[in-house]
Design a protein around this motif. Structure first.
Motif, short mmCIF file in Angstrom:
data_model
loop_
_atom_site.label_atom_id
_atom_site.label_comp_id
_atom_site.label_asym_id
_atom_site.label_seq_id
_atom_site.Cartn_x
_atom_site.Cartn_y
_atom_site.Cartn_z
N SER A 1 0.84 -1.20 0.00
CA SER A 1 0.00 0.00 0.00
C SER A 1 0.87 1.24 0.00
O SER A 1 1.93 1.27 0.64
CB SER A 1 -0.90 0.01 1.25
N PRO A 2 0.43 2.31 -0.68
CA PRO A 2 1.12 3.60 -0.55
C PRO A 2 0.83 4.30 0.77
O PRO A 2 1.38 5.37 1.04
CB PRO A 2 0.59 4.40 -1.74
N LYS B 1 -1.76 5.92 1.99
CA LYS B 1 -2.51 7.18 2.07
C LYS B 1 -3.58 7.10 3.16
O LYS B 1 -3.91 8.09 3.78
CB LYS B 1 -3.15 7.50 0.71
N ASP C 1 -5.84 1.38 1.76
CA ASP C 1 -5.73 1.65 0.33
C ASP C 1 -4.76 0.61 -0.23
O ASP C 1 -3.56 0.79 -0.26
CB ASP C 1 -5.24 3.07 0.06
N ALA D 1 -2.73 -1.82 -2.63
CA ALA D 1 -2.17 -1.84 -3.98
C ALA D 1 -1.86 -3.26 -4.45
O ALA D 1 -1.63 -3.48 -5.64
CB ALA D 1 -0.90 -0.98 -4.04
N SER E 1 -6.32 1.01 -3.68
CA SER E 1 -5.48 2.19 -3.94
C SER E 1 -5.56 2.56 -5.41
O SER E 1 -5.79 1.69 -6.28
CB SER E 1 -4.03 1.88 -3.57
N ASP E 2 -5.34 3.83 -5.71
CA ASP E 2 -5.24 4.23 -7.12
C ASP E 2 -3.96 3.73 -7.76
O ASP E 2 -3.78 3.84 -8.98
CB ASP E 2 -5.39 5.74 -7.29
N GLU E 3 -3.05 3.14 -6.95
CA GLU E 3 -1.84 2.55 -7.49
C GLU E 3 -1.98 1.04 -7.73
O GLU E 3 -1.03 0.40 -8.19
CB GLU E 3 -0.66 2.82 -6.54
N HIS E 4 -3.15 0.49 -7.43
CA HIS E 4 -3.36 -0.94 -7.71
C HIS E 4 -3.31 -1.15 -9.23
O HIS E 4 -3.89 -0.37 -9.99
CB HIS E 4 -4.71 -1.38 -7.16
N VAL F 1 -4.87 1.10 -12.44
CA VAL F 1 -3.98 1.66 -13.46
C VAL F 1 -4.46 1.24 -14.84
O VAL F 1 -4.51 2.05 -15.78
CB VAL F 1 -2.52 1.21 -13.21
N GLU G 1 -7.70 8.84 -3.52
CA GLU G 1 -6.73 7.78 -3.81
C GLU G 1 -7.26 6.39 -3.53
O GLU G 1 -6.52 5.41 -3.63
CB GLU G 1 -5.45 8.00 -2.99
#
Length: 534
Positions: A61-62, A64, A69, A71, A110-113, A117, A172
């Motif tokens: 996870s990042p 946030k 969140d 990832a 997360s929006d980084e998952h 993406v 996020e």
């Protein structure tokens, strides 16, 4: 399945100990708690007499929202350790007789998952429909009036797709499209990954947000109740962005998966919101959905009063699904700070709170440090980490004050949490409450917690019986617990003043705290008595 039959299952009436990994124990000196730190302190957890542990997220996870969140659902974030560290934790816990329950965060990622993406890259990619996307209104405004829990609209514009995406929490944390069958199968695959590693169950985070209204209808306004509202989210009735009627069908798929494994695996849902009781009962109805659920009845309650307890408990006393209760967790200020009346004795209050929790019908949750009677820590604005507290400062009570490092050793640096500067400051008020000091005091709250959990586990009526409220006045809460002929009468004076409660003489007292003399109960005094029926 009947209540008596369920009582033979390990989780029915179990005490579950929540660990917030960032704040439990730091093994490598980086200031952040980790999985090896948890493993090193499992003897403490086992000594309490709990049946299971719930671990808050430790996935990639990042951070946030500090792990909520996600990832990567199927790996450990490096700050917490490795999959090998998790396997070692599982092995040690099981050797101590402890079950392991982990969070599954299935309403958002997360929006980084990698899923998100890919989803945001175009409107035609294989995962284009795995998140909630919608066109702007003709004037460019968001598709609906839905608001985020953390403040502001629940929609964020994304130029890659030329659409808005939904997020019920931080921007996020994009919302998964829970109606999507392929996504559901992918989520079940993540569950299989952890079940195959030996976990004993899941806590499903914010699961009533898992599906939205596909028509994107606006939520109606929430009538004012006279309370200060710090978030736009509080101005709406959340009719269309949570609690969708298709959620139970997905939960039946979850239950079927867990039932396909040996060992009586367990599921508990976290359900918040204005319609929480109805949703909890719906999500746990029958033998094909979740085992239990808990809400926020007590986590944000302004006081621990008989009437608040009655209003929360009575809806579950009609043969309803099995409930769960928590007085504290990582999302709410410490209970002793929220509920202790001015001038009252904190130790006496901590004892009655712990005995009361142990006497309730349902599963009970203890949050790490609750067994020590930890108060909330005041965190300066410049030290805050909680995004909700930062956004709504100073009107929202910070969650950080309940997430400070666990105090293991009174005289050690950082109270024994670890060698490095902790991610949140250790609470100086926690120093005299540290584990090592309470271990050596037979009258400490830590040892009292162990005692009341032994009391709960020794009496089937307390652990798994029915519950009938006898009195809920200004001061006195009294109720009976009963199972297969064993009856207990539990009486609590939840006020800082003297009160009275009259009971017949044929009850045999098995536990007393505080000043109890006949029908007279001193401040924060309680009595548990038993009558074995022929």
């Amino acid at each position: 399945m009947t209540e008596t039959a369920n009582a033979r299952r390990w989780w029915h009436g179990a005490t579950i100990y929540q660990i917030y990994p960032r704040s439990f124990a730091d093994s490598n000196g980086d200031g952040i708690g980790d999985l090896p730190g948890i493993t090193a302190h499992l003897d403490h957890v086992a000594s309490l007499g709990v049946e299971a542990m719930w671990l808050s997220p430790f996935f990639t996870s990042p951070m946030k929202d500090f792990g909520y969140d996600v990832a990567n659902y199927c790996n450990v974030d490096p700050i917490f350790g490795t999959l090998a560290d998790f396997d070692a934790l599982i092995a040690r816990a099981h050797a101590l007789g402890l079950k392991i329950i982990i969070d599954q965060v299935w309403s958002h990622t997360s929006d980084e998952h990698p899923w998100f993406v890919e989803s945001r890259s175009s409107r035609t990619n294989p995962k284009a429909d795995w998140y909630v996307w919608a066109d702007a209104k003709p004037d460019g405004s968001p598709p609906s009036n839905w608001q985020s829990v953390f403040g502001g609209p629940a929609w964020t514009w994304d130029a890659r797709r030329g659409q808005y995406y939904l997020h019920n929490f931080l921007k996020e944390q994009p919302q998964l499209h829970g109606h999507n069958a392929e996504l559901q199968e992918a989520l079940l695959d993540t569950a299989r990954f952890w079940l195959d590693r030996g976990v004993d169950g899941f806590r499903l985070d914010a699961i009533n947000f898992a599906m939205h209204d596909p028509e994107l209808r606006d939520n109606p306004p929430m009538p004012s109740n006279g309370k200060t509202r710090t978030r736009p989210f509080d101005f709406q009735r959340k009719l269309y962005n949570q609690g969708h009627p298709d959620i139970p069908a997905f939960l039946e798929r979850v239950r079927a998966l867990l039932d396909s494994y040996d060992g009586d695996r367990f599921t508990v849902a976290e359900i918040g919101g204005d319609d929480a009781t109805r949703e909890m009962k719906l999500f746990c109805a029958g033998d094909t959905r979740l085992n239990t659920a808990y809400g926020f009845d007590f986590l944000y309650a302004p006081e621990l009063s008989p009437r608040i307890l009655r209003d929360a408990i009575e809806p579950w006393d009609d043969g309803s699904p099995w409930p769960s209760w928590a007085f504290e967790n990582h999302d709410a200020p410490r209970a002793v700070s929220r509920w202790l009346p001015a001038g009252a004795d904190a130790d006496a209050f901590g004892r009655i709170k712990m005995l009361l929790l142990a006497c309730l019908r349902g599963n009970i949750f203890l949050y790490n440090g609750e067994e020590l009677g930890l108060p909330q820590v005041e965190i300066a604005f410049e030290d805050l980490q909680d995004p909700e507290a930062i956004a709504n400062w100073p009107l929202t009570l910070s969650r950080d004050g309940a997430r400070t490092p666990m105090p293991w050793a009174t005289d050690a640096d950082n109270l024994g949490f670890g060698a490095g500067k902790p991610w949140l400051p250790a609470g100086e008020a926690h120093r005299p409450l540290a584990v090592d000091r309470q271990e050596g005091d037979a009258r400490s709250l830590l040892n009292f917690t162990r005692h009341v959990l032994r009391l709960r586990n020794a009496h089937p009526a307390l652990r798994s019986g029915s519950m009938t409220i006898v009195e809920a006045s200004d001061a006195i809460l009294a109720f009976e617990r009963e199972l297969e002929g064993q009856r207990l009468l539990c009486v609590f004076n939840l006020s800082n003043d003297e009160a009275t409660f009259a009971a017949s003489a044929d009850w045999r007292v098995i536990e007393t705290i505080g000043d109890v003399d006949g029908d007279r109960f001193g401040p924060f005094a309680a009595r548990v008595a038993i009558r074995d029926e022929a």
